[in-house]
Design an enzyme around this catalytic site. Structure first.
Site, PDB file in Angstrom:
ATOM      1  N   ASP A   1     -14.602   3.652   7.247  1.00 28.89           N
ATOM      2  CA  ASP A   1     -13.327   4.908   6.551  1.00 28.89           C
ATOM      3  C   ASP A   1     -14.408   5.528   5.957  1.00 28.89           C
ATOM      4  O   ASP A   1     -13.670   6.487   5.170  1.00 28.89           O
ATOM      5  CB  ASP A   1     -12.218   4.351   6.114  1.00 28.89           C
ATOM      6  CG  ASP A   1     -11.133   4.820   5.470  1.00 28.89           C
ATOM      7  OD1 ASP A   1     -10.704   5.769   6.101  1.00 28.89           O
ATOM      8  OD2 ASP A   1     -10.652   4.272   4.511  1.00 28.89           O
TER       9      ASP A   1
ATOM     10  N   ARG B   1     -13.367  13.910   5.539  1.00 27.34           N
ATOM     11  CA  ARG B   1     -12.178  14.429   5.948  1.00 27.34           C
ATOM     12  C   ARG B   1     -12.083  15.596   4.453  1.00 27.34           C
ATOM     13  O   ARG B   1     -11.289  16.550   4.673  1.00 27.34           O
ATOM     14  CB  ARG B   1     -11.608  13.284   6.176  1.00 27.34           C
ATOM     15  CG  ARG B   1     -11.805  12.734   7.420  1.00 27.34           C
ATOM     16  CD  ARG B   1     -10.812  11.295   7.517  1.00 27.34           C
ATOM     17  NE  ARG B   1      -8.857  11.904   7.572  1.00 27.34           N
ATOM     18  CZ  ARG B   1      -7.833  11.041   7.338  1.00 27.34           C
ATOM     19  NH1 ARG B   1      -8.567   9.560   6.640  1.00 27.34           N
ATOM     20  NH2 ARG B   1      -7.309  11.637   6.954  1.00 27.34           N
TER      21      ARG B   1
ATOM     22  N   HIS C   1       1.096  -1.346  -0.063  1.00 24.27           N
ATOM     23  CA  HIS C   1       0.100  -0.049  -0.217  1.00 24.27           C
ATOM     24  C   HIS C   1       0.806   1.078   0.100  1.00 24.27           C
ATOM     25  O   HIS C   1       1.784   1.663   0.590  1.00 24.27           O
ATOM     26  CB  HIS C   1      -0.684  -0.017   1.518  1.00 24.27           C
ATOM     27  CG  HIS C   1      -2.121   1.093   1.142  1.00 24.27           C
ATOM     28  ND1 HIS C   1      -2.750   1.468   0.861  1.00 24.27           N
ATOM     29  CD2 HIS C   1      -1.680   1.901   2.215  1.00 24.27           C
ATOM     30  CE1 HIS C   1      -3.735   2.342   0.556  1.00 24.27           C
ATOM     31  NE2 HIS C   1      -2.699   2.982   1.620  1.00 24.27           N
TER      32      HIS C   1
ATOM     33  N   SER D   1      -7.064   4.586   8.891  1.00 24.64           N
ATOM     34  CA  SER D   1      -7.664   5.152   7.761  1.00 24.64           C
ATOM     35  C   SER D   1      -7.060   3.623   7.266  1.00 24.64           C
ATOM     36  O   SER D   1      -8.011   3.071   6.715  1.00 24.64           O
ATOM     37  CB  SER D   1      -7.914   6.197   6.772  1.00 24.64           C
ATOM     38  OG  SER D   1      -8.210   6.314   5.619  1.00 24.64           O
TER      39      SER D   1
ATOM     40  N   LYS E   1      -8.374  -0.739   6.648  1.00 22.84           N
ATOM     41  CA  LYS E   1      -8.619  -1.685   5.282  1.00 22.84           C
ATOM     42  C   LYS E   1      -7.581  -2.365   4.679  1.00 22.84           C
ATOM     43  O   LYS E   1      -8.363  -3.482   4.729  1.00 22.84           O
ATOM     44  CB  LYS E   1      -8.650  -0.517   4.765  1.00 22.84           C
ATOM     45  CG  LYS E   1      -9.323   0.895   4.103  1.00 22.84           C
ATOM     46  CD  LYS E   1      -9.533   1.776   2.784  1.00 22.84           C
ATOM     47  CE  LYS E   1      -8.461   2.701   3.082  1.00 22.84           C
ATOM     48  NZ  LYS E   1      -8.864   4.006   3.059  1.00 22.84           N
TER      49      LYS E   1
HETATM   50  N1  URA Z   1      -4.639   7.090   2.079  1.00 21.35           N
HETATM   51  C1  URA Z   1      -5.499   6.455   3.106  1.00 21.35           C
HETATM   52  O1  URA Z   1      -6.186   5.104   3.126  1.00 21.35           O
HETATM   53  N2  URA Z   1      -6.674   7.439   4.192  1.00 21.35           N
HETATM   54  C2  URA Z   1      -5.909   8.222   4.633  1.00 21.35           C
HETATM   55  O2  URA Z   1      -6.616   9.316   5.714  1.00 21.35           O
HETATM   56  C3  URA Z   1      -4.604   8.760   3.562  1.00 21.35           C
HETATM   57  C4  URA Z   1      -3.857   8.448   2.776  1.00 21.35           C
END
Ligand code: URA
Length: 434
Positions: free
Chosen positions: A161, A168, A82, A183, A187
């Site tokens: 999220d 956000r 990621h 966040s 995931k």
């Molecule tokens: N990527 C994400 O999935 N969440 C964030 O808050 C920032 C970057």
């Protein structure tokens, strides 16, 4: 329990209990807590922060707000990669096939681009025929058969999220350590992989603008991943300037293919090999990151990673002919050259400004529901440290809308700073955190 009490407690610097955080997260996800209260809460967290325990608790609640994917039907150690988000980051398209060639099953669920950062799903959709959604059984079969599948995020992963991130994004509360950590990790922990590799971007085109903040984010995410039983590593990498030269969907796929042919820019090649090496190590197909990197280099050198990319595209309904004929990809009708106005050295290529210029060609979206122009974007001809002569082309800007393309080209000019002194080449890979 009362949301106003929780908001004021955090506003005044208090430490929240699990029950209080649960009240906010569950209430918002289930629709009983209104946007304005969640927005106020997020702003209080933005200014007062959360301690380690609160962040771990928030992450866990968000993870369990939806489905936990079961990838048990896929053989081997599944390693997820990621990136915290950057400009020109097409590494998944390169690293996935390399890792798969080296025996690491890649079952990847990727996101779309938002704002100035790109997303792998949009890039893949620029490949004619490529299907970014698949039934779960087909997804597992493709990984078991081909070694790799890359699709969009499915179902109901961390819906808390999804809702909170959207809020956000429009309330100026993205850049907070605890909110970013929860966040991303909610995931990742719900996505069913056995190990996680995090590419934490640092610089003008990243959420974390300096190394110290990037280190804190990386360390916290690694701690949370390991505590959840998933072997987690992070690498902090430069995002002062875009990664590689191409920014925009089809353009980035073409650059990824060039890297897979060993003909790509050196920075994206170096990072891809490092990330793949780490994935191969996490997938226990190498005894060290160094050995993983050697295996990754070999998979690039002998063409097997390119072949794996073609198999991925073919398996998902796309046309693998794109690796030999870029004309099969979406093409822009317009191209504007941005030229240097002075002689000297490129001192900086501002990643954020370049990302915004690319977005404004039509390659990116302002809102989730916006359509993107898959052919649009830009290709840099010069990067930080390169020598330039007045009149040299700095960048090609592509698009299909004359006004958008012209305005984007105007934005590129101030993004490339030229000076008399040659600057140091930026260090791309800053730190590995285990
Ligand atoms: N990527 C994400 O999935 N969440 C964030 O808050 C920032 C970057």
């Amino acid at each position: 329990m009362n949301a106003v009490d929780i908001i004021t407690k955090k506003r005044d610097g208090g430490v929240l209990s699990e029950t209080e955080i649960r009240h906010m997260v569950m209430g918002y996800t289930q629709g009983t807590l209104p946007d304005y209260q969640m927005a106020a809460f997020l702003m209080a967290v933005y200014f007062k922060g959360m301690n380690r325990q609160e962040t771990i608790c928030l992450t866990s609640l968000m993870k369990h707000s939806g489905d936990i994917v079961d990838l048990g039907g896929i053989k081997g150690i599944k390693v997820d990669k990621h990136s915290t988000g950057g400009v020109g980051d097409k590494t998944t398209l390169i690293v996935g096939p390399i890792a798969a060639v080296c025996g690491v099953p890649v079952a990847k669920m990727s996101g779309r681009g938002l704002g100035f950062t790109g997303g792998t799903v949009d890039k893949l959709e620029s490949i004619p025929g490529y299907q970014t959604s698949m039934a779960a059984e087909d997804f597992m079969n493709q990984v078991n058969g081909t070694g790799i599948a890359v699709i969009g995020q499915t179902g109901h992963i961390a819906p808390a999220d999804k809702k909170i991130y959207a809020l956000r994004d429009v309330t100026g509360t993205v850049e907070n350590l605890s909110l970013i950590t929860s966040s991303i990790m909610s995931k990742k922990l719900a996505s069913g992989s056995d190990a996680i590799l995090l590419d934490v971007k640092c610089g003008s085109g990243a959420f974390m603008k300096n190394l110290q903040d990037a280190e804190r984010l990386a360390e916290l995410m690694v701690e949370i991943g390991n505590a959840d039983g998933k072997k987690t590593m992070a690498v902090i990498t430069d995002m002062e300037q875009p990664l590689g030269c191409a920014v925009g969907n089809a353009l980035e796929v073409q650059e990824a293919i060039a890297v897979l042919k060993n003909q790509g820019p050196s920075d994206i090649t170096e990072l891809s090999v490092c990330l793949a090496g780490m994935m191969i190590f996490l997938g226990e197909k190498a005894v060290s990151v160094e050995e993983g990197i050697e295996k990754a280099k070999a998979a690039l050198a002998d063409g097997s990673a390119l072949e794996k990319f073609r198999a991925l595209v073919d398996g998902q309904g796309g046309n693998p002919g794109i690796t030999e004929d870029p004309g099969l990809m979406p093409q822009s009708s317009l191209c504007i050259e941005v030229r240097a106005e002075q002689t000297g050295y490129v001192r900086a290529v501002d990643a954020m400004k370049i990302g915004l210029a690319s977005q404004h060609t039509g390659a990116g979206r302002q809102r989730k529901e916006d359509a993107v122009d898959l052919a649009a974007g830009l290709v840099l001809c010069k990067k930080t440290g390169d020598a330039v002569q007045a009149g040299d082309v700095l960048c090609w800007v592509y698009g299909n809308d004359a006004e958008k393309t012209r305005l984007a080209a105007e934005e590129v000019k101030p993004a490339v700073a030229i000076g008399a002194a040659r600057p140091e080449k930026p260090q791309l890979i800053k730190k590995i955190i285990k």
